[in-house]
Design a protein around this motif. Structure first.
Motif, PDB file in Angstrom:
ATOM      1  N   ASN A  73       0.820  -1.214   0.000  1.00  0.00           N
ATOM      2  CA  ASN A  73       0.000   0.000   0.000  1.00  0.00           C
ATOM      3  C   ASN A  73       0.853   1.263   0.000  1.00  0.00           C
ATOM      4  OD1 ASN A  73      -2.714  -0.929  -0.201  1.00  0.00           O
ATOM      5  ND2 ASN A  73      -2.460  -1.798   1.832  1.00  0.00           N
ATOM      6  N   ALA A  74       1.978   1.240   0.690  1.00  0.00           N
ATOM      7  CA  ALA A  74       2.890   2.396   0.657  1.00  0.00           C
ATOM      8  C   ALA A  74       3.444   2.589  -0.754  1.00  0.00           C
ATOM      9  CB  ALA A  74       4.024   2.208   1.660  1.00  0.00           C
ATOM     10  N   HIS A  75       3.835   1.491  -1.388  1.00  0.00           N
ATOM     11  CA  HIS A  75       4.315   1.585  -2.774  1.00  0.00           C
ATOM     12  C   HIS A  75       3.201   2.095  -3.687  1.00  0.00           C
ATOM     13  CE1 HIS A  75       8.342  -0.012  -2.441  1.00  0.00           C
ATOM     14  NE2 HIS A  75       7.912  -1.077  -1.770  1.00  0.00           N
ATOM     15  N   VAL A 106       3.410  -3.810  -9.809  1.00  0.00           N
ATOM     16  CA  VAL A 106       3.984  -5.141  -9.539  1.00  0.00           C
ATOM     17  C   VAL A 106       5.152  -5.406 -10.480  1.00  0.00           C
ATOM     18  CG1 VAL A 106       3.529  -7.628  -9.567  1.00  0.00           C
ATOM     19  CG2 VAL A 106       1.900  -6.069  -8.474  1.00  0.00           C
ATOM     20  N   ARG A 107       5.046  -4.974 -11.720  1.00  0.00           N
ATOM     21  CA  ARG A 107       6.158  -5.130 -12.664  1.00  0.00           C
ATOM     22  C   ARG A 107       7.396  -4.402 -12.136  1.00  0.00           C
ATOM     23  NH1 ARG A 107       4.035  -2.932 -17.054  1.00  0.00           N
ATOM     24  NH2 ARG A 107       2.976  -4.849 -17.623  1.00  0.00           N
ATOM     25  N   ALA A 108       7.205  -3.208 -11.603  1.00  0.00           N
ATOM     26  CA  ALA A 108       8.337  -2.441 -11.065  1.00  0.00           C
ATOM     27  C   ALA A 108       8.913  -3.115  -9.822  1.00  0.00           C
ATOM     28  CB  ALA A 108       7.892  -1.018 -10.742  1.00  0.00           C
ATOM     29  N   PRO A 112      14.335  -6.673 -12.146  1.00  0.00           N
ATOM     30  CA  PRO A 112      15.727  -6.822 -11.716  1.00  0.00           C
ATOM     31  C   PRO A 112      16.248  -5.485 -11.180  1.00  0.00           C
ATOM     32  CG  PRO A 112      15.400  -7.865 -13.850  1.00  0.00           C
ATOM     33  CD  PRO A 112      14.132  -7.106 -13.537  1.00  0.00           C
ATOM     34  N   GLY A 113      16.930  -5.576 -10.080  1.00  0.00           N
ATOM     35  CA  GLY A 113      17.504  -4.383  -9.474  1.00  0.00           C
ATOM     36  C   GLY A 113      16.645  -3.736  -8.403  1.00  0.00           C
ATOM     37  N   HIS A 114      15.357  -4.081  -8.332  1.00  0.00           N
ATOM     38  CA  HIS A 114      14.540  -3.501  -7.261  1.00  0.00           C
ATOM     39  C   HIS A 114      15.003  -4.100  -5.933  1.00  0.00           C
ATOM     40  CE1 HIS A 114      11.190  -2.415  -4.684  1.00  0.00           C
ATOM     41  NE2 HIS A 114      10.856  -1.508  -5.590  1.00  0.00           N
ATOM     42  N   GLU A 116      13.574  -4.781  -3.211  1.00  0.00           N
ATOM     43  CA  GLU A 116      12.644  -5.706  -2.550  1.00  0.00           C
ATOM     44  C   GLU A 116      12.171  -6.816  -3.489  1.00  0.00           C
ATOM     45  OE1 GLU A 116       9.372  -3.488  -0.921  1.00  0.00           O
ATOM     46  OE2 GLU A 116      10.686  -1.866  -0.288  1.00  0.00           O
ATOM     47  N   ARG A 117      12.833  -6.960  -4.594  1.00  0.00           N
ATOM     48  CA  ARG A 117      12.404  -7.889  -5.644  1.00  0.00           C
ATOM     49  C   ARG A 117      12.122  -9.295  -5.119  1.00  0.00           C
ATOM     50  NH1 ARG A 117      15.441 -11.043 -10.068  1.00  0.00           N
ATOM     51  NH2 ARG A 117      13.872 -11.109 -11.719  1.00  0.00           N
ATOM     52  N   GLU A 118      13.006  -9.858  -4.339  1.00  0.00           N
ATOM     53  CA  GLU A 118      12.840 -11.241  -3.871  1.00  0.00           C
ATOM     54  C   GLU A 118      11.570 -11.407  -3.053  1.00  0.00           C
ATOM     55  OE1 GLU A 118      16.531 -12.123  -1.964  1.00  0.00           O
ATOM     56  OE2 GLU A 118      17.631 -12.010  -3.853  1.00  0.00           O
ATOM     57  N   ARG A 119      11.250 -10.425  -2.253  1.00  0.00           N
ATOM     58  CA  ARG A 119      10.044 -10.459  -1.422  1.00  0.00           C
ATOM     59  C   ARG A 119       8.790 -10.553  -2.290  1.00  0.00           C
ATOM     60  NH1 ARG A 119       8.448  -5.359   2.475  1.00  0.00           N
ATOM     61  NH2 ARG A 119       7.399  -6.627   4.019  1.00  0.00           N
ATOM     62  N   TRP A 120       8.730  -9.723  -3.325  1.00  0.00           N
ATOM     63  CA  TRP A 120       7.549  -9.678  -4.181  1.00  0.00           C
ATOM     64  C   TRP A 120       7.470 -10.885  -5.090  1.00  0.00           C
ATOM     65  CZ3 TRP A 120       4.388  -6.794  -1.895  1.00  0.00           C
ATOM     66  CH2 TRP A 120       4.833  -5.677  -1.191  1.00  0.00           C
ATOM     67  N   ILE A 121       8.602 -11.361  -5.549  1.00  0.00           N
ATOM     68  CA  ILE A 121       8.588 -12.567  -6.384  1.00  0.00           C
ATOM     69  C   ILE A 121       8.146 -13.761  -5.564  1.00  0.00           C
ATOM     70  CG2 ILE A 121      10.084 -14.206  -7.587  1.00  0.00           C
ATOM     71  CD1 ILE A 121      11.434 -11.813  -8.909  1.00  0.00           C
ATOM     72  N   SER A 122       8.590 -13.867  -4.320  1.00  0.00           N
ATOM     73  CA  SER A 122       8.144 -14.967  -3.459  1.00  0.00           C
ATOM     74  C   SER A 122       6.629 -14.953  -3.295  1.00  0.00           C
ATOM     75  CB  SER A 122       8.799 -14.882  -2.075  1.00  0.00           C
ATOM     76  OG  SER A 122      10.164 -15.132  -2.163  1.00  0.00           O
TER      77      SER A 122
END
Length: 189
Positions: A73-75, A106-108, A112-114, A116-122
């Motif tokens: 929600n913050a994002h 969600v794409r952002a 790659p490079g974000h 928090e990427r691993e958190r969202w991909i999980s």
């Protein structure tokens, strides 16, 4: 499984449902449904039990779902501000985004490079698993209850004895013979 007011980051359930629906969209459950955007004609990740799987202790992420919803929600608020979008204060910020904006966010987050990427991909992987494998359910029970993902993908019901047998070979021929020590149940001896 707490929730907060929309002004404080939103309802955890609505936010996580909207995230799951962004990963595998589905049909709205009712005309008032705000979490499911309704961009698909069939049931999606939410109807397939994505929240059940996300909350399953086996995933290891259940304890962090409150933080995940708050962060999403913050994002969403930041995303809306950058794009000059107004958000309905009656629902969580991510839920207030139209589907195309949810997808862009969600794409952002998964790019790659974000940081928090691993958190969202999980989280996205668990939503996908709920749909395409019913990982939180026994397969036979999921099929018996009409699990939408398994049904849409054409997973066949087991034989009456509960076992799956495939009399037709996908390549039109067997790829290998059955080992002579294999038991009647299909187990190696």
């Amino acid at each position: 499984m707490g929730s907060t007011s929309p002004q404080d980051g939103g309802s955890r359930t609505m936010t996580l449902e909207a995230f799951a629906d962004t990963i595998i969209p589905g049909v709205r459950r009712s005309p008032e449904d705000r979490a499911v955007a309704g961009v698909a004609p069939d049931p999606g990740a939410v109807a397939a039990g994505a929240l059940d799987l996300l909350n399953d202790p086996a995933t290891g992420i259940g304890d962090g779902l409150d933080d995940l919803a708050r962060a999403l929600n913050a994002h969403a608020r930041d995303h809306a501000e950058r794009r000059g979008l107004g958000l309905d204060p009656a629902v969580p910020a991510f839920v207030a985004l139209v589907f195309a904006e949810r997808t862009a966010l969600v794409r952002a987050l998964t790019a790659p490079g974000h940081p928090e990427r691993e958190r969202w991909i999980s989280a996205a992987l668990f939503c996908t698993m709920a749909f395409d494998s019913a990982a939180h359910l026994h397969t036979a029970e999921a099929l018996a209850s009409g699990h939408p993902g398994l049904r849409i993908m054409g997973v066949m019901d087991p034989d009456p004895d509960g076992l799956w047998r495939f009399p037709d070979f996908s390549y039109g021929r067997p790829l290998a013979g059955v080992h002579p020590a294999t038991t009647r149940s299909g187990s190696p001896a």
